[in-house]
Design a protein around this motif. Structure first.
Motif, short mmCIF file in Angstrom:
data_model
loop_
_atom_site.label_atom_id
_atom_site.label_comp_id
_atom_site.label_asym_id
_atom_site.label_seq_id
_atom_site.Cartn_x
_atom_site.Cartn_y
_atom_site.Cartn_z
N ASP A 1 0.81 -1.22 0.00
CA ASP A 1 0.00 0.00 0.00
C ASP A 1 0.84 1.27 0.00
OD1 ASP A 1 -2.25 -1.56 0.01
OD2 ASP A 1 -2.67 -1.31 2.15
N LEU A 2 2.12 1.16 0.32
CA LEU A 2 2.98 2.34 0.35
C LEU A 2 3.44 2.76 -1.04
CD1 LEU A 2 5.27 1.39 3.39
CD2 LEU A 2 3.41 3.06 3.38
N PHE A 3 3.37 1.84 -2.00
CA PHE A 3 3.94 2.11 -3.33
C PHE A 3 2.90 2.69 -4.28
CE2 PHE A 3 6.80 -1.01 -1.50
CZ PHE A 3 8.05 -0.50 -1.86
N HIS A 4 3.34 3.65 -5.07
CA HIS A 4 2.46 4.22 -6.09
C HIS A 4 2.25 3.24 -7.24
CE1 HIS A 4 3.93 7.86 -3.97
NE2 HIS A 4 2.74 8.32 -4.25
N ARG A 5 3.28 2.45 -7.52
CA ARG A 5 3.18 1.44 -8.57
C ARG A 5 3.98 0.23 -8.15
NH1 ARG A 5 2.83 3.79 -14.60
NH2 ARG A 5 2.96 1.56 -14.94
N ILE A 6 3.56 -0.94 -8.65
CA ILE A 6 4.29 -2.19 -8.44
C ILE A 6 4.51 -2.82 -9.81
CG2 ILE A 6 4.18 -4.52 -7.47
CD1 ILE A 6 2.50 -3.31 -5.18
N GLU A 7 5.77 -3.05 -10.14
CA GLU A 7 6.13 -3.58 -11.46
C GLU A 7 6.91 -4.88 -11.28
OE1 GLU A 7 5.12 -2.22 -14.22
OE2 GLU A 7 4.40 -0.27 -13.46
N ILE A 8 6.42 -5.95 -11.90
CA ILE A 8 7.12 -7.24 -11.92
C ILE A 8 7.59 -7.47 -13.35
CG2 ILE A 8 6.95 -9.71 -11.50
CD1 ILE A 8 4.67 -9.08 -9.52
N VAL A 9 8.90 -7.54 -13.54
CA VAL A 9 9.47 -7.62 -14.88
C VAL A 9 10.24 -8.92 -15.05
CG1 VAL A 9 9.61 -5.12 -15.11
CG2 VAL A 9 11.54 -6.36 -14.15
N SER A 10 10.45 -9.31 -16.29
CA SER A 10 11.18 -10.54 -16.57
C SER A 10 12.69 -10.33 -16.52
CB SER A 10 10.78 -11.10 -17.94
OG SER A 10 11.02 -10.15 -18.96
N GLU A 11 13.13 -9.10 -16.74
CA GLU A 11 14.56 -8.77 -16.70
C GLU A 11 14.71 -7.33 -16.25
OE1 GLU A 11 17.63 -9.27 -16.03
OE2 GLU A 11 17.90 -10.74 -17.65
N LYS A 12 15.81 -7.04 -15.59
CA LYS A 12 16.11 -5.67 -15.19
C LYS A 12 17.34 -5.21 -15.96
CE LYS A 12 14.50 -5.27 -10.45
NZ LYS A 12 14.93 -5.30 -9.03
N ASP A 13 17.09 -4.52 -17.03
CA ASP A 13 18.17 -3.99 -17.87
C ASP A 13 17.78 -2.59 -18.32
OD1 ASP A 13 16.20 -4.51 -19.75
OD2 ASP A 13 17.23 -6.23 -20.63
N GLU A 14 18.64 -1.96 -19.10
CA GLU A 14 18.36 -0.59 -19.53
C GLU A 14 17.04 -0.50 -20.28
OE1 GLU A 14 21.54 1.83 -21.20
OE2 GLU A 14 22.98 0.33 -20.52
N ARG A 15 16.76 -1.48 -21.10
CA ARG A 15 15.52 -1.46 -21.89
C ARG A 15 14.29 -1.47 -20.97
NH1 ARG A 15 13.88 -5.91 -26.57
NH2 ARG A 15 11.85 -4.99 -27.11
N SER A 16 14.32 -2.35 -19.95
CA SER A 16 13.18 -2.44 -19.04
C SER A 16 13.00 -1.16 -18.23
CB SER A 16 13.36 -3.63 -18.09
OG SER A 16 13.31 -4.85 -18.79
N TYR A 17 14.11 -0.66 -17.68
CA TYR A 17 14.01 0.58 -16.90
C TYR A 17 13.59 1.75 -17.77
CZ TYR A 17 16.13 -1.52 -12.73
OH TYR A 17 16.39 -2.28 -11.61
N GLY A 18 14.12 1.81 -18.98
CA GLY A 18 13.74 2.89 -19.88
C GLY A 18 12.26 2.88 -20.19
N ARG A 19 11.71 1.69 -20.41
CA ARG A 19 10.27 1.56 -20.68
C ARG A 19 9.46 2.01 -19.47
NH1 ARG A 19 7.10 -2.33 -19.06
NH2 ARG A 19 8.84 -3.76 -18.63
N LEU A 20 9.89 1.60 -18.27
CA LEU A 20 9.16 1.97 -17.07
C LEU A 20 9.22 3.48 -16.83
CD1 LEU A 20 10.16 -0.92 -14.63
CD2 LEU A 20 7.96 -0.59 -15.78
N LEU A 21 10.38 4.08 -16.98
CA LEU A 21 10.51 5.52 -16.76
C LEU A 21 9.64 6.30 -17.74
CD1 LEU A 21 14.34 5.81 -16.08
CD2 LEU A 21 12.48 5.93 -14.42
N GLU A 22 9.54 5.81 -18.95
CA GLU A 22 8.65 6.45 -19.92
C GLU A 22 7.20 6.37 -19.46
OE1 GLU A 22 7.58 6.24 -24.71
OE2 GLU A 22 9.12 4.93 -23.86
N GLN A 23 6.82 5.21 -18.92
CA GLN A 23 5.46 5.06 -18.40
C GLN A 23 5.21 5.98 -17.21
OE1 GLN A 23 4.70 0.94 -17.50
NE2 GLN A 23 5.02 0.26 -19.61
N PHE A 24 6.23 6.14 -16.35
CA PHE A 24 6.08 7.00 -15.18
C PHE A 24 6.06 8.48 -15.58
CE2 PHE A 24 8.85 3.70 -12.73
CZ PHE A 24 7.83 2.77 -12.82
#
Length: 238
Positions: A141-164
């Protein structure tokens, strides 16, 4: 200024790797009935199997279990019994059902950061297992978003930051893995708070990234996270 802060799950919010280490120790006991472990280099052979299977099975206890079964058959020359293969499946089930125990002080740290920043939980692994851990941790409940990803790499983080809707320069990630939590974010132009865990899966230590980067603050435990974030905020504003 830093506006968003991400938190890793496994071994950052809650204990995880210790259960996998216990599973590997049980696995060695089973395989040791068939082969000489001293000459086998079982740890290295198992790690090789796990690494080549990541793209097929992903991360987490289910992928680990399949890799344990494959490695057991491989190193014993298919001599391992069906009963012992069944025992290995049981090892995997025990990891999937382990209790979710928070790291000392992490609740206070997350609450402190949530009071001043938007926070997101970013964890990787088997979707069903990670969802269970998120639900059981008591912090969701403390988090604004919860993201479960298959990999943590630049591509994944870049996609998430764009969504945020936030630039990397306004994002910091808290985690125990330089490879998965810190390096990709810093390489995108973000910030990292590195909190080493006392034991780390060998795959996650496979990186040349140095924690001494000026875009990274290292803490000994969760109590240091708020101050580290404040320090990074000053660096970001400089």
């Amino acid at each position: 200024m830093i506006e968003w802060v991400g938190f890793d799950g496994d071994d950052t919010l809650w204990h995880s790797e210790g259960y996998y280490q216990e599973a590997h120790a049980e696995f060695e006991q089973i395989v040791g009935r068939y082969v000489d472990l001293a000459n086998l280099r079982l740890h290295d052979r198992l790690l090789a199997v796990e690494r080549r299977n990541i793209k097929l099975f992903g991360y987490g206890a289910k992928g680990m279990t399949l890799s344990l079964l494959e490695a057991a058959i491989e190193v014993t020359g298919s001599r391992i019994s069906a009963a012992d293969l069944h025992r290995i499946i049981g090892i995997g089930k025990s990891v999937l059902s382990h209790p979710v125990k928070l790291l000392d002080g992490i609740r206070d740290a997350v609450e402190a950061v949530a009071a001043t920043h938007r926070i997101v939980l970013i964890t990787k692994g088997d979707l069903f297992h990670q969802e269970q851990k998120v639900a059981a941790c008591g912090l969701a409940d403390l988090f604004h978003r919860i993201e479960i990803v298959s990999e943590k790499d630049e591509r994944s983080y870049g996609r998430l930051l764009e969504q945020f809707g936030v630039g990397a320069e306004r994002f910091a990630m808290v985690g125990n893995s330089l490879r998965s939590d810190i390096a990709p974010v810093v390489q995108l132009g973000g910030w990292g708070i590195y909190m080493p865990y006392h034991v780390t899966w060998a795959h996650e230590t496979d990186t040349d990234f140095a924690a001494a980067s000026p875009r990274v603050a290292q803490v000994k435990d969760a109590s240091g996270i708020p101050a580290a974030l404040a320090e990074l905020g000053l660096r970001a504003a400089a």
